[in-house]
Design a protein around this motif. Structure first.
Motif, PDB file in Angstrom:
ATOM      1  N   GLY A  16       0.801  -1.217   0.000  1.00  0.00           N
ATOM      2  CA  GLY A  16       0.000   0.000   0.000  1.00  0.00           C
ATOM      3  C   GLY A  16       0.833   1.265   0.000  1.00  0.00           C
ATOM      4  N   SER A  17       0.136   2.402   0.093  1.00  0.00           N
ATOM      5  CA  SER A  17       0.783   3.709   0.034  1.00  0.00           C
ATOM      6  C   SER A  17       0.314   4.604   1.173  1.00  0.00           C
ATOM      7  CB  SER A  17       0.462   4.401  -1.301  1.00  0.00           C
ATOM      8  OG  SER A  17       0.945   3.667  -2.402  1.00  0.00           O
ATOM      9  N   LEU A  18       1.179   5.525   1.564  1.00  0.00           N
ATOM     10  CA  LEU A  18       0.853   6.569   2.525  1.00  0.00           C
ATOM     11  C   LEU A  18       1.608   7.821   2.114  1.00  0.00           C
ATOM     12  CD1 LEU A  18       1.097   4.961   6.102  1.00  0.00           C
ATOM     13  CD2 LEU A  18      -0.961   5.869   5.026  1.00  0.00           C
ATOM     14  N   ARG A  19       1.046   8.972   2.492  1.00  0.00           N
ATOM     15  CA  ARG A  19       1.766  10.228   2.298  1.00  0.00           C
ATOM     16  C   ARG A  19       1.857  10.962   3.623  1.00  0.00           C
ATOM     17  NH1 ARG A  19       0.374  15.540  -1.398  1.00  0.00           N
ATOM     18  NH2 ARG A  19      -1.147  15.855   0.287  1.00  0.00           N
ATOM     19  N   LEU A  20       3.078  11.273   4.010  1.00  0.00           N
ATOM     20  CA  LEU A  20       3.325  12.065   5.213  1.00  0.00           C
ATOM     21  C   LEU A  20       3.499  13.524   4.837  1.00  0.00           C
ATOM     22  CD1 LEU A  20       5.903   9.784   7.074  1.00  0.00           C
ATOM     23  CD2 LEU A  20       3.418   9.784   7.256  1.00  0.00           C
ATOM     24  N   SER A  21       3.007  14.400   5.696  1.00  0.00           N
ATOM     25  CA  SER A  21       3.151  15.839   5.494  1.00  0.00           C
ATOM     26  C   SER A  21       3.914  16.446   6.658  1.00  0.00           C
ATOM     27  CB  SER A  21       1.777  16.508   5.404  1.00  0.00           C
ATOM     28  OG  SER A  21       1.029  16.003   4.332  1.00  0.00           O
ATOM     29  N   CYS A  22       4.671  17.476   6.352  1.00  0.00           N
ATOM     30  CA  CYS A  22       5.462  18.180   7.356  1.00  0.00           C
ATOM     31  C   CYS A  22       5.300  19.669   7.079  1.00  0.00           C
ATOM     32  CB  CYS A  22       6.913  17.739   7.258  1.00  0.00           C
ATOM     33  SG  CYS A  22       8.053  18.607   8.342  1.00  0.00           S
ATOM     34  N   LYS A  65      14.742   3.734  -2.426  1.00  0.00           N
ATOM     35  CA  LYS A  65      14.829   4.253  -3.791  1.00  0.00           C
ATOM     36  C   LYS A  65      13.817   3.592  -4.698  1.00  0.00           C
ATOM     37  CE  LYS A  65      19.637   5.795  -4.067  1.00  0.00           C
ATOM     38  NZ  LYS A  65      20.993   5.487  -4.568  1.00  0.00           N
ATOM     39  N   GLY A  66      13.136   4.417  -5.479  1.00  0.00           N
ATOM     40  CA  GLY A  66      12.127   3.906  -6.396  1.00  0.00           C
ATOM     41  C   GLY A  66      10.770   3.698  -5.767  1.00  0.00           C
ATOM     42  N   ARG A  67      10.682   3.801  -4.442  1.00  0.00           N
ATOM     43  CA  ARG A  67       9.407   3.612  -3.751  1.00  0.00           C
ATOM     44  C   ARG A  67       8.940   4.881  -3.036  1.00  0.00           C
ATOM     45  NH1 ARG A  67       9.013   0.214   0.451  1.00  0.00           N
ATOM     46  NH2 ARG A  67      11.181   0.470   1.117  1.00  0.00           N
ATOM     47  N   PHE A  68       9.871   5.648  -2.494  1.00  0.00           N
ATOM     48  CA  PHE A  68       9.551   6.857  -1.737  1.00  0.00           C
ATOM     49  C   PHE A  68       9.952   8.086  -2.544  1.00  0.00           C
ATOM     50  CE2 PHE A  68       9.869   5.121   2.912  1.00  0.00           C
ATOM     51  CZ  PHE A  68       9.046   4.061   2.555  1.00  0.00           C
ATOM     52  N   THR A  69       9.185   9.164  -2.375  1.00  0.00           N
ATOM     53  CA  THR A  69       9.486  10.425  -3.048  1.00  0.00           C
ATOM     54  C   THR A  69       9.291  11.582  -2.085  1.00  0.00           C
ATOM     55  OG1 THR A  69       8.707   9.523  -5.164  1.00  0.00           O
ATOM     56  CG2 THR A  69       8.945  11.914  -5.006  1.00  0.00           C
ATOM     57  N   ILE A  70      10.306  12.427  -1.979  1.00  0.00           N
ATOM     58  CA  ILE A  70      10.194  13.639  -1.180  1.00  0.00           C
ATOM     59  C   ILE A  70       9.866  14.794  -2.119  1.00  0.00           C
ATOM     60  CG2 ILE A  70      12.688  14.133  -1.313  1.00  0.00           C
ATOM     61  CD1 ILE A  70      12.478  15.287   1.540  1.00  0.00           C
ATOM     62  N   GLN A  82       5.965  10.794  -0.023  1.00  0.00           N
ATOM     63  CA  GLN A  82       5.059   9.826  -0.634  1.00  0.00           C
ATOM     64  C   GLN A  82       5.716   8.455  -0.562  1.00  0.00           C
ATOM     65  OE1 GLN A  82       1.875  10.231  -2.005  1.00  0.00           O
ATOM     66  NE2 GLN A  82       1.922   7.988  -2.100  1.00  0.00           N
ATOM     67  N   MET A  83       5.026   7.516   0.063  1.00  0.00           N
ATOM     68  CA  MET A  83       5.576   6.178   0.258  1.00  0.00           C
ATOM     69  C   MET A  83       4.697   5.168  -0.461  1.00  0.00           C
ATOM     70  SD  MET A  83       6.584   6.449   4.292  1.00  0.00           S
ATOM     71  CE  MET A  83       4.898   6.721   4.813  1.00  0.00           C
ATOM     72  N   ASN A  84       5.269   4.502  -1.447  1.00  0.00           N
ATOM     73  CA  ASN A  84       4.550   3.489  -2.217  1.00  0.00           C
ATOM     74  C   ASN A  84       5.187   2.120  -2.010  1.00  0.00           C
ATOM     75  OD1 ASN A  84       2.938   5.562  -3.330  1.00  0.00           O
ATOM     76  ND2 ASN A  84       4.373   5.869  -5.030  1.00  0.00           N
ATOM     77  N   SER A  85       4.454   1.094  -2.386  1.00  0.00           N
ATOM     78  CA  SER A  85       4.956  -0.291  -2.286  1.00  0.00           C
ATOM     79  C   SER A  85       5.536  -0.556  -0.896  1.00  0.00           C
ATOM     80  CB  SER A  85       6.016  -0.542  -3.367  1.00  0.00           C
ATOM     81  OG  SER A  85       5.498  -0.314  -4.658  1.00  0.00           O
ATOM     82  N   ASP A  90       9.319  -1.257   6.608  1.00  0.00           N
ATOM     83  CA  ASP A  90       9.201   0.205   6.618  1.00  0.00           C
ATOM     84  C   ASP A  90       8.517   0.701   7.893  1.00  0.00           C
ATOM     85  OD1 ASP A  90       8.439   0.027   3.124  1.00  0.00           O
ATOM     86  OD2 ASP A  90      10.349   0.627   4.027  1.00  0.00           O
ATOM     87  N   THR A  91       8.026  -0.214   8.702  1.00  0.00           N
ATOM     88  CA  THR A  91       7.356   0.165   9.941  1.00  0.00           C
ATOM     89  C   THR A  91       8.312   0.903  10.877  1.00  0.00           C
ATOM     90  OG1 THR A  91       5.790  -1.673   9.833  1.00  0.00           O
ATOM     91  CG2 THR A  91       6.210  -0.716  12.004  1.00  0.00           C
ATOM     92  N   ALA A  92       7.917   2.105  11.293  1.00  0.00           N
ATOM     93  CA  ALA A  92       8.772   2.947  12.128  1.00  0.00           C
ATOM     94  C   ALA A  92       8.020   4.230  12.463  1.00  0.00           C
ATOM     95  CB  ALA A  92      10.074   3.289  11.411  1.00  0.00           C
ATOM     96  N   VAL A  93       8.604   5.006  13.362  1.00  0.00           N
ATOM     97  CA  VAL A  93       8.172   6.393  13.539  1.00  0.00           C
ATOM     98  C   VAL A  93       8.986   7.241  12.567  1.00  0.00           C
ATOM     99  CG1 VAL A  93       7.978   8.343  15.118  1.00  0.00           C
ATOM    100  CG2 VAL A  93       7.569   6.015  15.953  1.00  0.00           C
ATOM    101  N   TYR A  94       8.297   8.045  11.793  1.00  0.00           N
ATOM    102  CA  TYR A  94       8.943   8.886  10.785  1.00  0.00           C
ATOM    103  C   TYR A  94       8.981  10.334  11.267  1.00  0.00           C
ATOM    104  CZ  TYR A  94       8.974   5.127   7.375  1.00  0.00           C
ATOM    105  OH  TYR A  94       9.237   3.946   6.712  1.00  0.00           O
TER     106      TYR A  94
END
Length: 126
Positions: A16-22, A65-70, A82-85, A90-94
């Motif tokens: 799945g995908s998630l998008r974090l905002s800052c 690389k290839g999965r996340f985009t800042i 943006q976190m894909n695939s 990848d489980t963590a506190v970001y």
């Protein structure tokens, strides 16, 4: 000192995908190195990605690389991850973070960053 508010974490299934905002409050992010770091339970904080707001150059850890985009929304003074695939590992506190200047060859060293968000939990599990 810049203050950040993070949002967008949560529980997602593998693949799945998630998008974090800052979002930065009352401060321009021009000419800053903007980074995302993550910390899993019992492990050290590690660099995920870094963005030079001055020229748009980006850096990524091999593991994402290839999965996340800042990216950055200048007018909104917000940086996104943006976190894909997504994978269970990848489980963590970001955390988002910043320091004045550029990312450079040591971009992944969290001690270089002077301003931090509060952290967002990302859990990848079925």
């Amino acid at each position: 000192q810049v203050q950040f508010v993070e949002s967008g974490g949560g529980l997602v299934q593998p693949g799945g995908s998630l998008r974090l905002s800052c979002a930065a409050s009352k401060f321009s992010l021009d000419y800053y190195a903007m980074g995302w770091f993550r910390q899993a339970p019992g492990k050290e904080r590690v660099g995920v990605t870094c963005l030079n707001t001055a020229d748009g150059n980006t850096y990524y850890a091999d593991s994402v690389k290839g999965r996340f985009t800042i990216s950055r929304d200048g007018p909104e003074n917000t940086v996104y991850l943006q976190m894909n695939s997504l994978k269970p590992e990848d489980t963590a506190v970001y955390y988002c973070a910043a320091h004045f200047g550029r990312c450079g060859s040591s971009w992944y060293q969290w001690r270089l960053f002077t301003s931090w968000g509060q952290g967002a939990q990302v859990t990848v599990s079925s």
